[in-house]
Design a protein around this motif. Sequence first.
Motif, short mmCIF file in Angstrom:
data_model
loop_
_atom_site.label_atom_id
_atom_site.label_comp_id
_atom_site.label_asym_id
_atom_site.label_seq_id
_atom_site.Cartn_x
_atom_site.Cartn_y
_atom_site.Cartn_z
N LEU A 55 -37.67 50.37 46.70
CA LEU A 55 -36.36 50.41 47.49
C LEU A 55 -36.23 52.20 47.61
O LEU A 55 -35.39 52.69 47.50
CB LEU A 55 -35.73 50.04 46.84
CG LEU A 55 -35.70 48.34 47.22
CD1 LEU A 55 -34.47 47.53 45.27
CD2 LEU A 55 -36.06 48.11 48.21
N GLN A 65 -38.85 53.49 50.77
CA GLN A 65 -39.28 52.55 51.53
C GLN A 65 -40.14 52.09 52.01
O GLN A 65 -40.29 51.67 53.49
CB GLN A 65 -38.02 53.30 52.78
CG GLN A 65 -36.23 53.70 52.20
CD GLN A 65 -36.86 55.18 51.98
OE1 GLN A 65 -36.62 55.68 53.47
NE2 GLN A 65 -35.64 55.68 51.55
N CYS A 81 -29.07 45.97 49.22
CA CYS A 81 -30.21 46.72 48.85
C CYS A 81 -29.96 47.80 48.86
O CYS A 81 -30.07 48.68 47.73
CB CYS A 81 -30.72 47.23 50.69
SG CYS A 81 -32.56 46.42 51.31
N ARG A 82 -28.59 48.39 49.13
CA ARG A 82 -28.17 49.95 48.55
C ARG A 82 -27.99 49.71 47.36
O ARG A 82 -28.38 50.73 46.73
CB ARG A 82 -26.51 50.52 49.57
CG ARG A 82 -27.41 50.86 51.02
CD ARG A 82 -26.03 51.65 51.13
NE ARG A 82 -25.30 50.77 50.84
CZ ARG A 82 -24.29 50.01 52.53
NH1 ARG A 82 -25.43 50.19 53.15
NH2 ARG A 82 -23.75 49.54 53.27
N SER A 91 -30.62 49.34 44.80
CA SER A 91 -31.54 50.86 44.67
C SER A 91 -30.70 51.14 43.88
O SER A 91 -30.73 52.14 43.22
CB SER A 91 -31.81 51.39 45.85
OG SER A 91 -32.21 52.15 46.39
N GLY A 130 -38.06 45.37 46.36
CA GLY A 130 -37.22 44.35 47.59
C GLY A 130 -38.00 43.55 48.12
O GLY A 130 -38.81 43.85 48.59
N LEU A 139 -34.66 42.14 54.97
CA LEU A 139 -35.83 43.30 54.83
C LEU A 139 -37.18 42.67 55.59
O LEU A 139 -37.78 43.61 56.98
CB LEU A 139 -36.34 43.73 53.68
CG LEU A 139 -35.60 43.83 52.44
CD1 LEU A 139 -36.49 44.12 51.30
CD2 LEU A 139 -35.57 45.66 52.56
N ILE A 144 -31.73 53.69 53.42
CA ILE A 144 -30.34 53.50 53.47
C ILE A 144 -29.42 54.26 53.93
O ILE A 144 -29.45 55.05 53.40
CB ILE A 144 -30.73 52.75 51.45
CG1 ILE A 144 -31.94 51.69 52.19
CG2 ILE A 144 -29.27 51.88 51.35
CD1 ILE A 144 -32.33 51.37 50.20
#
Length: 575
Positions: free
Chosen positions: A332, A335, A527-528, A531, A538, A543, A562
Motif C-alpha cells: 500500500l 503500490q 485503501c487510503r 495506508s 492490501g 484492487l 492513491i
Amino acid sequence: MVSISEQPQLFHHICELSAEALMVTQEDLSIVYVNAAFEATTGYHSKEVQGQRPSLLSSGYHGPEFYQRMWKTIEQRGRWQGLVWNRRKDGQVYPEWLNIIRVQEGQATYYAGQFSDLSAFENIRSDLRRFACYDHLTELPNRALFEDLVRARLRQSVRQNRPCALLFVDIDHFKQFNDVYGHPYGDNVIRAVAQRLSSTLRDSDVVARFAGDEFVVLLDDCAESSSLGDLCKRMTQAFETPLMIEGEPRYISVTIGAARHPEDGSDVETLIRNADIALYAAKESGRGQARYFSPDLFAPILRANLVATTLRQELERTPKAFSAVYQPQFDLASQQRIGMEVLLRWHSPVLGIVSPAEFIPIAENHSLIQPLTLRLVEAVMRDIAGAPTDIFSRHRLCLNVSALQIPNAILLPVLEPLQQRCVALGMDIELEITETQLMRQSEKFPQGLRDLRQAGYSIAIDDFGTGYSALGYLRRLPVDTLKIDRCFIRELDRNVQDAAIIKAIVAMARGLDLRVVAEGIENAQQCRQLSTDGCDVGQGFWLSHPLPFADLLTAPHLAQPIGNPTVNNDEQFVK
C-alpha cells in the motif's frame, strides 16, 4: 481297598471338609446331620437345626406347587436338582443350587441335600447386567437401555395420548479438552456435564449417555411446544454457570437438537435420527442453543452428504476438476504487487461450480483436507511450471491450510515440490491459518508451526480479530503476518469502531514486528485509510479480482497512486 462304610470317621471327616453344604434328614424330614459348610452358609449351628425340618430355611419365594413338583420327582426318580431361594438365620435371602437324593439304608429312608451358595454368582450376574445397561463413566443408562426405555414410553404415550420429546445433546468443542488436557480430564468433563444435565430434568425424564460426548434425553409429557422450549432453555441456561473440573471453574456449553413424538417420528430410530439432524442444524447456526426438527432441515444434510461423497470421488478420480486462481496483493505504500493468495476452485462434472465456503468445511469434517491440499499444490505446479524466472521475483505465494494439518508435519512432503519450484522463481511461500482454528488446537500445535518455519515457510493468521480470545498466543507462536478480517474493512469508511480496531491491530503488529495485510478492500477510501493507518499490504475486489494464472502473467505490477485528483477514486487501483 477298604470300603468307606467301614471307615465312618473318615466319611465324617470328608463331609466336614467339603466346600458344599450338606444336610441329611430322616424319612419324616427331621434333620439329623449338617456339616460345617452348612453352618457357614446358613448361619445356623448344627445343634440349632437338629430335629428341625428343612422348611426352617424357607424364604417364602416358592409356592406349594413348587415343592409338590420337587417331591414328586424325588419319589419317581430318587433325586432332584434345581435353583432354590432360601433364607439365612440373619434373614438374608440367597440363591442356592440344591441336589437331593433319596438313600435307603436297610428299612430306613434318608434324604441327603447338598447345595452351593450362588449369591456370589448372582452378584456377578447383577454386575454384568449393570455393565450391559449402564455407562460406567457417568452411571447413566447407556444407549441400549435408553432405546428400550423410549420404546416402552412411546407405547405408553400412544395409549395415554401424552406426547413426549427426544433430545440429542452435544458438548461444544469437547475435543479441545482431550487434546489440551488429556483424556482423563475429558472424562471428568463428561461426568460433570452428566450431573448438570440430570439436575435440570424432572423425575419423569430420562437422560442417558449415547456415545462419546453425546447425551440423549427423553422428555415426558410435552403436550405444549412451549413446555419443550422451556425445558430446552433451562438446559442451555444451566451451563451458564461454570462447571468445576478438577477444582477449576470451566465454562462449557451444550447444543441441543429436539424431535417430538408423534409428529417428528413414531419410533425410537426415527426420533434419534431427526433429533441428530436438528442438532447438526443448531451447530451450524452457532452452537450453545436448541433447534427443533423440521422437514426442511433435510435439504442441507442431503446436500452436505452429496458434496462430501462427490468430493471424495473426484479427489481420487478427477484431479483436473480442481484448479487455482490468484488474487494479487499490493504494497500500500509503493503500490507494487508483492504477492498473491492462491484460491482453490472446484468445477465438478457432477455438481458444477461449488463454492469453497461450502466444500472446504465439508472436507475438514470428512478428513479430506489433506488430499484437497495435494490437488491445490498440483494445480499451482501446473500453472507455474513454465513461468518466467523474473516476473515473480520477491513475490509471496500465500496458501490457505488447515490447522488440522499442522501438528503432525503432514504438510511438509506435500509442499516440498512447490517450495523447490518457488525458490527457483525467487518466491516465498506463506501459509495462512484462520485465527478461530488456531485457538482450538493442542499443545503440539506451536511446535508444528516452528517446524514449518524452520523449513522456510512464513506463517500468517487469517481472519484476525474474529477469534474472541486472549492475544497471549501471539507471544508464543512463530507468526509473521496478521491478516485483518474483511468484516472490519467493510465499513471502515463509516464506522469509527472498526477504524479504531484496525489502528489498534496495526499498532500491536508494529510492536510485535509483524506484517499487516488487509483483505476485502472494496473502494478507494478504504485503501487510503488503511495506508494512512500504516497497514502494509492490501487485497480485495477493488484492487483485483482473483485471476487465472495466464491473466496474472499479463496483469500490471503497479497500482495507480492513491488520491490522484485526476483519476476517479473508484478506478485508482487496477481491477
